[in-house]
Design a protein around this motif. Structure first.
Motif, PDB file in Angstrom:
ATOM      1  N   ASP A 434      38.143  36.096  48.357  1.00 23.83           N
ATOM      2  CA  ASP A 434      38.674  36.479  47.186  1.00 23.83           C
ATOM      3  C   ASP A 434      40.036  35.576  47.088  1.00 23.83           C
ATOM      4  OD1 ASP A 434      37.300  38.828  45.298  1.00 23.83           O
ATOM      5  OD2 ASP A 434      37.069  38.996  47.291  1.00 23.83           O
ATOM      6  N   SER A 436      43.294  34.872  43.770  1.00 25.70           N
ATOM      7  CA  SER A 436      43.597  35.166  42.549  1.00 25.70           C
ATOM      8  C   SER A 436      44.773  34.309  42.128  1.00 25.70           C
ATOM      9  CB  SER A 436      44.385  36.561  42.249  1.00 25.70           C
ATOM     10  OG  SER A 436      43.405  37.511  42.756  1.00 25.70           O
ATOM     11  N   TRP A 463      29.912  31.746  43.152  1.00 25.35           N
ATOM     12  CA  TRP A 463      31.252  32.411  42.834  1.00 25.35           C
ATOM     13  C   TRP A 463      30.994  33.479  41.461  1.00 25.35           C
ATOM     14  CZ3 TRP A 463      32.629  31.668  37.784  1.00 25.35           C
ATOM     15  CH2 TRP A 463      32.087  30.509  37.064  1.00 25.35           C
ATOM     16  N   THR A 466      35.844  38.473  38.763  1.00 29.23           N
ATOM     17  CA  THR A 466      35.624  39.791  38.930  1.00 29.23           C
ATOM     18  C   THR A 466      36.942  40.333  37.946  1.00 29.23           C
ATOM     19  OG1 THR A 466      37.030  39.551  40.924  1.00 29.23           O
ATOM     20  CG2 THR A 466      34.698  39.699  41.068  1.00 29.23           C
ATOM     21  N   ASN A 497      40.537  36.494  39.177  1.00 28.46           N
ATOM     22  CA  ASN A 497      40.448  36.558  40.508  1.00 28.46           C
ATOM     23  C   ASN A 497      39.130  36.204  40.442  1.00 28.46           C
ATOM     24  OD1 ASN A 497      40.716  37.953  43.330  1.00 28.46           O
ATOM     25  ND2 ASN A 497      38.616  38.439  42.665  1.00 28.46           N
ATOM     26  N   HIS A 499      35.501  35.640  43.006  1.00 30.52           N
ATOM     27  CA  HIS A 499      34.809  36.105  44.208  1.00 30.52           C
ATOM     28  C   HIS A 499      34.055  35.066  44.589  1.00 30.52           C
ATOM     29  CE1 HIS A 499      33.530  39.181  47.308  1.00 30.52           C
ATOM     30  NE2 HIS A 499      32.234  38.868  46.490  1.00 30.52           N
TER      31      HIS A 499
END
Length: 502
Positions: A434, A436, A463, A466, A497, A499
């Protein structure tokens, strides 16, 4: 130069004098640094073998591309032999032809000094050097490089050898092996006498063309006046007088030889009055052909420009792009995705510059609609004093009609971007990551602007976003784009963000 008559058993050869100057030369120049030349050569053939020489070729003719034919097909002929000589007479060449002989030299005092040319120092076959490789090239230099420097002649004067020439050489005459300019020589066989206008065509290097565009914007507003020029460069070694000229645009495939180892406006007006276009355009095979409407002379070592498109009132849209990730390419050279996806600092260096961009539609309803060849596009804007100021340039690729031209003109002075990583979590056991980011864009202009914030999902191909502060558009499999509108002296903040799983 001495003339010679060649006799072959039972065949009378026509010792043709230099063929008459070709009439109606025609050129098709490609934007890949070569051209096709077409000539008309009047021939007066006799039964049997005929010798024909033509000395109006370029210095960069490709011999294996030459075609000589009767376009009408009335005169039967067969080309028995074709030869191309591209080494016009020079001092070095004449010295080589007189090796082993004694000639006169005029020394700096004006006296005549006889000297025997032991070695000329002439280095021929430059093209062969690139074709046959380094070993051949070195051998050629060795054959001519006895002495303190490459190509140094050796002359015997009064029984003593000396490097260099004792003065200006005075040659008694040209030899039969010399030519004054590049020459094609044919042996042509025919079974009957006849006169014809033969067509000669060949490919030559040393010629190129490119498109250049000047775009002018008024002091206020986003309409454009566009003028397109073709710039023709002739370094072929020959002048073409009153030639019919065509320009081929497109990515024509041509095998390139190995590189040689021895060795680059006024205020907006309506220009729609009736006037014959200087250049016409049409599709040709997979390319586009631009034809000049009148004949023109293209001189050797000349750069010529011809206008081929002019349009006023073209609607355009300026916009701004912030692509904040700055990748240190040398640092990560040789790394694969498996390496840099787990490197916490990869892609976190910030690029603060916001790109100024502009786009317009190449369509008839936008006063264009002509295929635009690849070239440089320069932007000017009219200042409040009426003068034009240069505000940027970019290269455009071949652009068909009804496509969009999009160019980068520079970095916006009054727009600033900021990008920072706010979180990075790697779980190798669960094969997930993860990351951000927070992106800020500030507008110091006196008017509102829209900025397209581009983010690259470079960690891995799988990807998911989220969390996000606002909606985005997915522009390709690993790129997303946020669009923000900023008032004067305002700041916009974007967070998201990503993921990753693998």
């Amino acid at each position: 130069m001495k003339s010679s008559l060649v006799i072959v058993a039972n065949v009378v050869l026509l010792a043709a004098a230099e063929a008459a100057l070709a009439a109606d030369p025609a050129l098709t120049i490609y934007n890949r640094d070569f051209a096709v030349v077409r000539e008309t050569i009047p021939l007066d053939l006799q039964p049997g073998l005929n010798q024909v020489r033509f000395s109006e070729t370029t210095a960069h003719l490709e011999p294996d591309s030459v075609i000589l034919r009767d376009p009408a097909g009335r005169q039967p002929l067969r080309i028995v032999e074709q030869n191309f000589r591209g080494d016009p007479v020079s001092q070095g060449l004449l010295l080589s032809l007189y090796e082993g002989k004694t000639i006169d030299f005029r020394d700096p005092a004006g006296a005549i000094v006889p000297g025997k040319i032991v070695r000329s120092g002439y280095v021929p076959h430059y093209q062969a050097m690139s074709r046959y490789g380094q070993q051949y090239a070195q051998r050629q230099w060795q054959m001519a490089s006895v002495g303190p420097g490459p190509g140094e002649p050796i002359v015997e004067v009064e029984g003593k050898l000396r490097f260099g020439l004792p003065g200006q050489p005075i040659f008694p005459e040209l030899t039969d092996d010399t030519i004054l300019q590049p020459t094609l020589h044919w042996l042509i066989e025919t079974d009957r006498a006849g006169q014809l206008d033969a067509e000669l065509a060949y490919v030559t290097g040393g010629m190129s063309w490119e498109a250049d565009y000047n775009v002018v914007s008024p002091e206020k507003g986003d309409t454009l006046d566009l003028i397109g020029w073709v710039t023709i460069d002739n370094q072929s070694g020959r002048t073409f007088r009153d030639a019919r000229l065509k320009l081929m645009a497109g990515d024509v495939h041509k095998i390139r030889p190995t590189e040689e180892p021895y060795g680059v406006l006024s205020e907006a007006r309506d220009y729609s009055y009736a006037m014959a276009p200087p250049v016409t355009e049409k599709a040709f095979d997979e390319y586009h052909l631009y034809t000049l409407s009148r004949r023109t002379t293209v001189r050797d070592r000349e750069t010529k420009q011809v206008e081929f498109v002019r349009a006023a009132g073209v609607r355009s849209e300026p916009f701004y792009v912030y692509d904040g990730a700055k990748i240190d390419a040398p640092r990560y050279r040789g790394w694969g995705p498996e390496n840099y996806r787990s490197e916490v600092s990869y892609g976190t260096e910030c690029n603060p510059k916001v790109w100024a961009m502009r786009e317009f539609r190449n369509s008839e309803d936008n006063r264009l609609g002509i295929p635009l060849p690849r070239g440089r596009l320069r932007f000017y804007r009219q200042a409040d004093d009426g003068q034009l100021e240069f505000i940027g340039e970019d290269l455009i690729d071949h652009t068909p009609r009804d496509e969009t031209v999009r160019v980068y003109t520079g970095n916006a002075f009054d727009l600033v971007g900021e990008r920072r990583q706010t979180n990075f979590t790697l779980d190798t056991s669960r094969r997930m990551l993860d990351e951000s980011f927070e992106i800020k864009v500030r507008n110091h202009k006196t008017e509102p602007v829209e900025v397209r914030v581009v983010e690259h999902l470079y960690r891995w191909s799988t990807w998911e976003i989220t969390a996000k502060s606002q909606d985005f558009v997915k522009t390709d499999s690993r790129t997303i784009e946020f669009r923000v509108t900023l008032a004067p002296d305002a700041e916009a903040k974007i967070t998201y963000n990503a993921h990753y799983t693998w």
